[in-house]
Motif scaffolding. Sequence first.
Motif, short mmCIF file in Angstrom:
data_model
loop_
_atom_site.label_atom_id
_atom_site.label_comp_id
_atom_site.label_asym_id
_atom_site.label_seq_id
_atom_site.Cartn_x
_atom_site.Cartn_y
_atom_site.Cartn_z
N ASP C 29 10.77 8.93 11.44
CA ASP C 29 11.62 7.88 10.88
C ASP C 29 11.04 7.32 9.59
N ILE C 30 10.01 7.98 9.05
CA ILE C 30 9.36 7.50 7.83
C ILE C 30 9.80 8.36 6.66
N GLY C 31 10.32 7.73 5.63
CA GLY C 31 10.75 8.47 4.44
C GLY C 31 9.81 8.28 3.28
N ALA C 32 8.96 7.24 3.33
CA ALA C 32 8.14 6.87 2.18
C ALA C 32 6.82 6.30 2.64
N VAL C 33 5.74 6.80 2.07
CA VAL C 33 4.41 6.21 2.29
C VAL C 33 3.82 5.90 0.93
N VAL C 34 3.45 4.65 0.71
CA VAL C 34 2.75 4.26 -0.52
C VAL C 34 1.30 3.96 -0.16
N THR C 35 0.39 4.47 -0.96
CA THR C 35 -1.02 4.12 -0.79
C THR C 35 -1.53 3.50 -2.07
N PHE C 36 -2.37 2.49 -1.92
CA PHE C 36 -3.10 1.94 -3.05
C PHE C 36 -4.57 2.08 -2.74
N SER C 37 -5.30 2.82 -3.58
CA SER C 37 -6.75 2.95 -3.42
C SER C 37 -7.42 2.16 -4.52
N GLY C 38 -8.30 1.25 -4.13
CA GLY C 38 -9.13 0.53 -5.09
C GLY C 38 -10.46 1.25 -5.20
N ILE C 39 -10.86 1.56 -6.42
CA ILE C 39 -12.03 2.41 -6.66
C ILE C 39 -13.02 1.65 -7.54
N CYS C 40 -14.30 1.83 -7.28
CA CYS C 40 -15.34 1.16 -8.06
C CYS C 40 -15.41 1.79 -9.46
N VAL C 84 -7.80 -0.62 5.05
CA VAL C 84 -9.22 -0.36 5.29
C VAL C 84 -9.98 -0.94 4.11
N HIS C 85 -10.94 -1.80 4.37
CA HIS C 85 -11.72 -2.42 3.30
C HIS C 85 -13.19 -2.17 3.58
N ARG C 86 -13.89 -1.58 2.63
CA ARG C 86 -15.31 -1.33 2.81
C ARG C 86 -16.14 -2.56 2.44
N ILE C 96 -13.27 1.53 -2.67
CA ILE C 96 -13.55 0.17 -2.18
C ILE C 96 -12.63 -0.14 -1.00
N MET C 97 -11.34 0.13 -1.18
CA MET C 97 -10.39 -0.20 -0.12
C MET C 97 -9.11 0.60 -0.30
N VAL C 98 -8.30 0.60 0.73
CA VAL C 98 -7.00 1.26 0.64
C VAL C 98 -5.99 0.46 1.45
N VAL C 99 -4.79 0.36 0.90
CA VAL C 99 -3.64 -0.20 1.61
C VAL C 99 -2.61 0.91 1.72
N LEU C 100 -2.06 1.11 2.91
CA LEU C 100 -0.96 2.07 3.09
C LEU C 100 0.22 1.34 3.71
N THR C 101 1.40 1.62 3.20
CA THR C 101 2.62 1.08 3.78
C THR C 101 3.58 2.24 4.02
N GLN C 111 7.11 -2.39 -2.47
CA GLN C 111 7.00 -3.85 -2.57
C GLN C 111 5.97 -4.40 -1.59
N ALA C 112 5.96 -3.86 -0.38
CA ALA C 112 5.00 -4.34 0.62
C ALA C 112 3.57 -4.02 0.18
N ALA C 113 3.35 -2.86 -0.41
CA ALA C 113 2.00 -2.50 -0.86
C ALA C 113 1.54 -3.43 -1.98
N GLU C 114 2.44 -3.73 -2.92
CA GLU C 114 2.08 -4.65 -4.02
C GLU C 114 1.79 -6.05 -3.50
N PHE C 115 2.64 -6.50 -2.59
CA PHE C 115 2.45 -7.82 -1.96
C PHE C 115 1.09 -7.89 -1.27
N LEU C 116 0.78 -6.88 -0.48
CA LEU C 116 -0.49 -6.89 0.25
C LEU C 116 -1.67 -6.88 -0.70
N MET C 117 -1.60 -6.07 -1.76
CA MET C 117 -2.70 -6.03 -2.72
C MET C 117 -2.89 -7.38 -3.40
N ASP C 118 -1.77 -7.98 -3.85
CA ASP C 118 -1.88 -9.27 -4.53
C ASP C 118 -2.50 -10.31 -3.61
#
Lengths: 83, 83, 155, 155
Positions: C29-40, C84-86, C96-101, C111-118
């Motif tokens: 039931d998932i059509g889209a996965v967005v990941t945000f990786s924060g890198i040092c 996941v936050h190191r 450093i961390m990753v957010v997946l929605t 939008q959820a990934a941007e919201f969570l990062m902010d």
Amino acid sequence: MKVLYFAWVRERIGKAEETIEPPVAVRTVGDLIGWLTTRGDEYAYAFEAPKVIRAAIDHTHVRPDTAIAGAREIAFFPPMTGG
Amino acid sequence: MKVLYFAWVRERIGKAEETIEPPVAVRTVGDLIGWLTTRGDEYAYAFEAPKVIRAAIDHTHVRPDTAIAGAREIAFFPPMTGG
Amino acid sequence: MTAAVTIRIQTADFDVAQEIAALTNSRTDIGAVVTFSGICRGGQGGDATTALTLEHYPGMAEAEIARHAEEAMTRWPLTGVTIVHRVGRIVPGENIMVVLTASAHRQAAFQAAEFLMDYLKAHAPFWKREETADGTGWIAAKTDDDEAAARWDKD
Amino acid sequence: MTAAVTIRIQTADFDVAQEIAALTNSRTDIGAVVTFSGICRGGQGGDATTALTLEHYPGMAEAEIARHAEEAMTRWPLTGVTIVHRVGRIVPGENIMVVLTASAHRQAAFQAAEFLMDYLKAHAPFWKREETADGTGWIAAKTDDDEAAARWDKD
């Protein structure tokens, strides 16, 4: 001039590509659609709703009023659904 | 009441946590910062710019005017820089 | 199926593909996965970062992240969120961390990934200490992180 | 270092972690990587998708994607863009495509990824044929995809 068809336009016409030589009075993409529909029922069916049809000349999206002069490859296809 | 310090607040005070018993006149988070600064130079240094200091009571961000009554754990730290 | 929320704070690195697989595993039931990786980031010169050390507030960090994950779930039709936050010492080029929605639809996932990062940048209790050739020091917060988080506040 | 653009159209599946690694490999100027994975949805009932077959216009598809990647590069300070789009038969749960954007800053990476997705949906010459228990047919385009793409148009 090479013409390509994709998706249900291809299925309705029954071929993926062909080489055509439209008369000189056929100046625009819209003219070409009109001329193609006269070539048989399969073309009339493919182009029955011309507003839905998208076109590209040499890999660039074009509008119905775009001139076809100089085109090497013209493609017709439905609205895109990738991504 | 348990107090925790993080990042440069912890470094300036020289400890990560301690248990304190402020007088009853210390009613808010801001009062508590004021009272802590009287406990020594290391506290005065840590809280020298109280507007920069963030606080949390029992894991929830709070403002300087929040009452500390009933708090089990109060934390002081600089603005956060995670992510 | 219900939405899955996974939150981890760890010193170990993580694998984004594994996190995507865990989020999408056995679901269709998932059509889209967005990941945000924060890198040092590193760089050249005396003021370039040679390492970061991340400190967090155990207990509160997990609670704050969970609260924002739940908030994202109520705002957008998500099928899952993973964060996941190191913590500890991290060198340039490392995660450093990753957010997946995950969602049926791409706009919700973005939008959820941007919201969570902010919100994580502005509200989650983590602090970065930086090492450079010139010395070490705590990284200062950016006021535009507060502004970025504030744009999601409801009236 | 210059920005890296990678564009592939292929029948084979891809690994998002490998694509991230390729984009960030040996660089330390990247602070943020956003990935968007489009996944084939399934479902229950006669009208649920049992498979998709993706067709594309070879030559034009690559050109359109490259044009939009270049456009994203001029709009945002990106260090790299990767776009992989599959064609052929894909079943629910499988990847359809992925967009990756890398930047020093998170807003640039997020905005560029959203821009690229909106434009790919509306402009890239790919078409999906759907199989269901009830039969097969071409998926109709959504008008809101055109609207999503139009929000990036400059005046």
